[in-house]
Design a protein around this motif. Structure first.
Motif, mmCIF file in Angstrom:
data_model
loop_
_atom_site.group_PDB
_atom_site.id
_atom_site.type_symbol
_atom_site.label_atom_id
_atom_site.label_comp_id
_atom_site.label_asym_id
_atom_site.label_seq_id
_atom_site.Cartn_x
_atom_site.Cartn_y
_atom_site.Cartn_z
ATOM 1 N N ILE A 203 -8.654 5.353 -1.934
ATOM 2 C CA ILE A 203 -8.352 5.120 -0.518
ATOM 3 C C ILE A 203 -6.844 5.096 -0.307
ATOM 4 O O ILE A 203 -6.366 5.313 0.797
ATOM 5 N N ASP A 204 -6.083 4.832 -1.383
ATOM 6 C CA ASP A 204 -4.623 4.666 -1.254
ATOM 7 C C ASP A 204 -3.918 5.953 -0.808
ATOM 8 O O ASP A 204 -2.794 5.895 -0.316
ATOM 9 N N GLY A 205 -4.559 7.094 -1.029
ATOM 10 C CA GLY A 205 -3.981 8.371 -0.583
ATOM 11 C C GLY A 205 -2.781 8.820 -1.403
ATOM 12 O O GLY A 205 -2.069 9.743 -0.997
ATOM 13 N N PRO A 309 2.271 -2.977 4.368
ATOM 14 C CA PRO A 309 1.593 -2.340 3.239
ATOM 15 C C PRO A 309 1.498 -3.305 2.060
ATOM 16 O O PRO A 309 2.432 -4.043 1.765
ATOM 17 N N GLU A 310 0.345 -3.256 1.418
ATOM 18 C CA GLU A 310 0.059 -4.187 0.316
ATOM 19 C C GLU A 310 1.117 -4.149 -0.794
ATOM 20 O O GLU A 310 1.466 -5.171 -1.383
ATOM 21 N N GLY A 311 1.655 -2.957 -1.051
ATOM 22 C CA GLY A 311 2.558 -2.813 -2.202
ATOM 23 C C GLY A 311 4.004 -3.171 -1.897
ATOM 24 O O GLY A 311 4.870 -3.033 -2.776
ATOM 25 N N GLY A 421 -8.849 -4.487 3.377
ATOM 26 C CA GLY A 421 -8.868 -3.642 2.184
ATOM 27 C C GLY A 421 -10.302 -3.391 1.784
ATOM 28 O O GLY A 421 -10.849 -2.315 2.004
ATOM 29 N N TYR A 422 -10.914 -4.450 1.269
ATOM 30 C CA TYR A 422 -12.258 -4.292 0.709
ATOM 31 C C TYR A 422 -13.264 -3.834 1.775
ATOM 32 O O TYR A 422 -14.210 -3.126 1.462
ATOM 33 N N GLU A 423 -13.035 -4.242 3.046
ATOM 34 C CA GLU A 423 -14.029 -3.900 4.073
ATOM 35 C C GLU A 423 -14.069 -2.410 4.399
ATOM 36 O O GLU A 423 -15.007 -1.942 5.040
HETATM 37 P P1 FBP Z 1 -7.885 2.868 -7.019
HETATM 38 O O1 FBP Z 1 -6.472 3.322 -7.143
HETATM 39 O O2 FBP Z 1 -8.559 2.641 -8.313
HETATM 40 O O3 FBP Z 1 -8.667 3.773 -6.112
HETATM 41 O O4 FBP Z 1 -7.917 1.450 -6.280
HETATM 42 C C1 FBP Z 1 -7.136 1.220 -5.168
HETATM 43 C C2 FBP Z 1 -7.270 -0.177 -4.643
HETATM 44 O O5 FBP Z 1 -8.249 -0.237 -3.619
HETATM 45 C C3 FBP Z 1 -5.913 -0.663 -4.141
HETATM 46 O O6 FBP Z 1 -5.713 -0.288 -2.799
HETATM 47 C C4 FBP Z 1 -5.998 -2.146 -4.397
HETATM 48 O O7 FBP Z 1 -4.724 -2.700 -4.621
HETATM 49 C C5 FBP Z 1 -6.819 -2.237 -5.630
HETATM 50 O O8 FBP Z 1 -7.644 -1.109 -5.651
HETATM 51 C C6 FBP Z 1 -7.653 -3.483 -5.700
HETATM 52 O O9 FBP Z 1 -8.287 -3.531 -6.928
HETATM 53 P P2 FBP Z 1 -9.582 -4.385 -7.243
HETATM 54 O O10 FBP Z 1 -10.739 -3.675 -6.632
HETATM 55 O O11 FBP Z 1 -9.664 -4.353 -8.724
HETATM 56 O O12 FBP Z 1 -9.392 -5.736 -6.644
#
Ligand code: FBP
Length: 550
Positions: A203-205, A309-311, A421-423
């Protein structure tokens, strides 16, 4: 069997569209030999058998071979979930069955660990049919085990031989496709007779280049986040009393934040790559937000949205240096986790360079601790655990209090915090992702059939209707460079960060001052699966601007 929603039932019947080049028998056309994006000599020496391979493009084969021998394929879902993974698998399944209906597909369970531990299921048509066009990775599960030890490769080979598997497809992000490349090289060097093919997921693109125009899942996830940010904007424009600090996933690059900004037109959006380029400090970022809050307050607008942004934290140069030193320190301190919280803090402060120790000490204790938490198996800081949205709103609140005391701010500041994020990671894939993923999987079957190994499935021309998409393969070594990981230099796929000279960022930059002061919110609404093409089938703004959009 679990009960299905009305949408699930309707979606199950959706037939993803394939590029016309993949209709019927295909032949692979070889392009020029390739080289890695950087560090060519080192990468070539590490991948002597898979370096320099040509790009491949598929075309219709007017004279297909009459007989094809059936073969077995293994598939792994690796890393974070991304919408469309099930369609890659269903495309792969349909692709190998179209080559020979006796071909079989095995799914290794819970990520690369399933290969090493010999945990698998055969994916039959009844299983596949349950998962077509659905979000999630639950068909076989996912995991983040890093494949890098010879022992793991050999354990994998045992089960691949037992199941008579000719090729393994690894569906993953940059780290997982790096694993795929290392494995392809090892199996080729040892004449193991197993091909390895990667598929670009995240999803990070940030897994993209000229030949991989986008990673799958980005489109759907950003549409989900933009929907809810739009809803929040409507809410804050209605009550006019909160500033919303919204952190958005994307471990490193800011593509998700940028795409959402282009879709919703927030009052403020931080782009980490710009922060780094301008050598900004945490205080610069806080001052920038506070200035907008104060300006809007002058117009009586004590509300707004800030996308983060998360990073971010890793892109603030001073923080980056601190994190790099912390990574090395923690990699060389195996008993760190066994220490108490206080011992960990004192240990870190005592062992960092004085300038980094000073920054570490200046951070709120909670955030400083979040920086020392376990790295993921690839050595990355788990940025999703760092509460930057709270850190920033707290600091903005303090800055505004100082400004108020100095007579430079008149207004009310109340903050709300969100982390999206997760949603978005397991949403039902948009039509774009449903088609793209199915094509990636179907195309991977063709790469296997033509004997390729160490390639990533590549489907391009993505802003055009899907029948016009171009299908082929790109050598994974082409995307690699050397980077420091866990204290050592390693070959890895180069991450694609936001290009500050690229059109998506420029479009954002030319409009952001207006978005800051005037309330220009856009409300994209939920993903639509059925209806007019302009509502249902639009690619992301990023892809649109990158390719041909004005
Ligand atoms: P991927 O690079 O493996 O696709 O994962 C991206 C991501 O969704 C990031 O955006 C996020 O920081 C991370 O995974 C979260 O990881 P986890 O699912 O292990 O909590």
């Amino acid at each position: 069997m679990t009960k299905k929603s009305a949408l699930q039932k309707a979606r199950a019947a959706y037939q993803p569209k394939l590029p016309s080049a993949l209709w019927g028998a295909v032949k692979a056309v070889e392009g020029e030999p390739t080289q890695s994006v950087a560090d060519q000599e080192e990468i070539k020496a590490l991948f002597p058998n898979t370096y320099g391979l040509p790009e491949l493009t598929f075309e219709k084969d007017p004279k297909p071979a009459k007989v094809t021998t059936p073969f077995n394929v293994g598939v792994i879902l690796s890393g974070g979930q991304a919408p469309g993974g099930h369609n890659v698998i269903s495309g792969l399944f349909d692709g190998i069955k179209a080559i020979n209906k006796e071909c079989r597909l095995y799914g290794f369970l819970m990520g690369p660990g399933g290969l090493v531990d010999h945990q698998y299921i055969e994916l039959t048509s009844s299983i596949i049919d349950e998962y077509r066009n659905t979000g999630g990775f639950d068909i076989i599960g996912s995991g983040r085990t890093k494949l890098e030890e010879v022992e793991q490769f050999e354990k994998g080979l045992e089960i691949l031989r037992e199941l008579n598997i000719k090729a393994l497809v690894i569906i993953g992000g940059d780290d997982s496709n790096t694993n795929a490349c290392v494995l392809a090289e090892y199996y080729k060097a040892h004449n193991a007779g197993v091909q390895v093919i990667g598929c670009p997921k995240t999803i990070d693109g940030d897994l993209k280049n000229d030949m991989i125009e986008t990673s799958f899942g980005f489109d759907t996830a950003t549409k989900v986040y933009s929907e809810v940010i739009g809803n929040i904007q409507r809410d804050c424009n209605s009550a006019k009393k909160y500033w919303h600090f919204i952190k958005l996933m994307g471990r490193s690059a800011s593509h998700i934040a940028l795409e959402c900004a282009l879709q919703v037109q927030p009052n403020y959006c931080i782009i980490s790559e710009e922060v780094e380029a301008k050598n900004q400090t945490l205080d610069d970022i806080v001052s920038g937000i506070a200035a907008v809050v104060a300006k809007r307050a002058e117009n009586g607008d004590n509300f707004g949205t800030v996308l983060i942004p998360e990073g971010l934290i890793e892109f603030i140069p001073a923080m980056k240096a601190l994190i790099a030193e912390l990574n090395d320190l923690l990699a060389h301190t195996p008993d760190f986790a066994a220490k108490s919280e206080d011992e960990q803090r004192s240990f870190v402060i005592a062992n960092l360079k004085p300038e980094n120790a000073k920054i570490f000490e200046s951070l709120p204790k909670g955030v400083a601790r979040q920086l020392t938490l376990d790295r993921d198996p690839h050595g990355n800081v788990q940025v999703s655990l760092i509460e930057t949205e709270k850190l920033l709103s707290e600091m903005v609140g303090k800055k505004l209090a100082d400004m108020k005391a100095a007579g430079k701010y008149v207004g009310k500041f109340a903050a709300q915090h969100h982390f999206f994020g997760y949603e978005g990671r397991c949403a039902d894939p948009s039509n774009f992702d449903a088609d793209y993923c199915y094509a990636l999987g179907y195309n991977a079957a063709q790469l296997i059939n033509c004997g390729a190994t160490g390639y990533m499935s590549s489907v391009r021309n993505l802003t055009k209707p899907s029948v016009q998409w171009v299908a082929g393969g790109i050598p994974i070594t082409m995307m690699m460079n050397m980077e420091r990981r866990n204290g050592k230099m390693k070959p890895v796929i180069q991450k694609a960060l936001v290009d500050l000279n690229g059109k998506p960022f420029k479009k954002f930059a030319e409009q952001r001052d207006e978005w800051a002061l005037n309330t220009c919110y856009m409300y994209p609404g939920p993903i639509q699966y059925f209806g007019p093409a302009e509502v249902c089938d639009q690619p992301s703004r990023t892809l649109y601007y990158e390719q041909d959009g004005k």
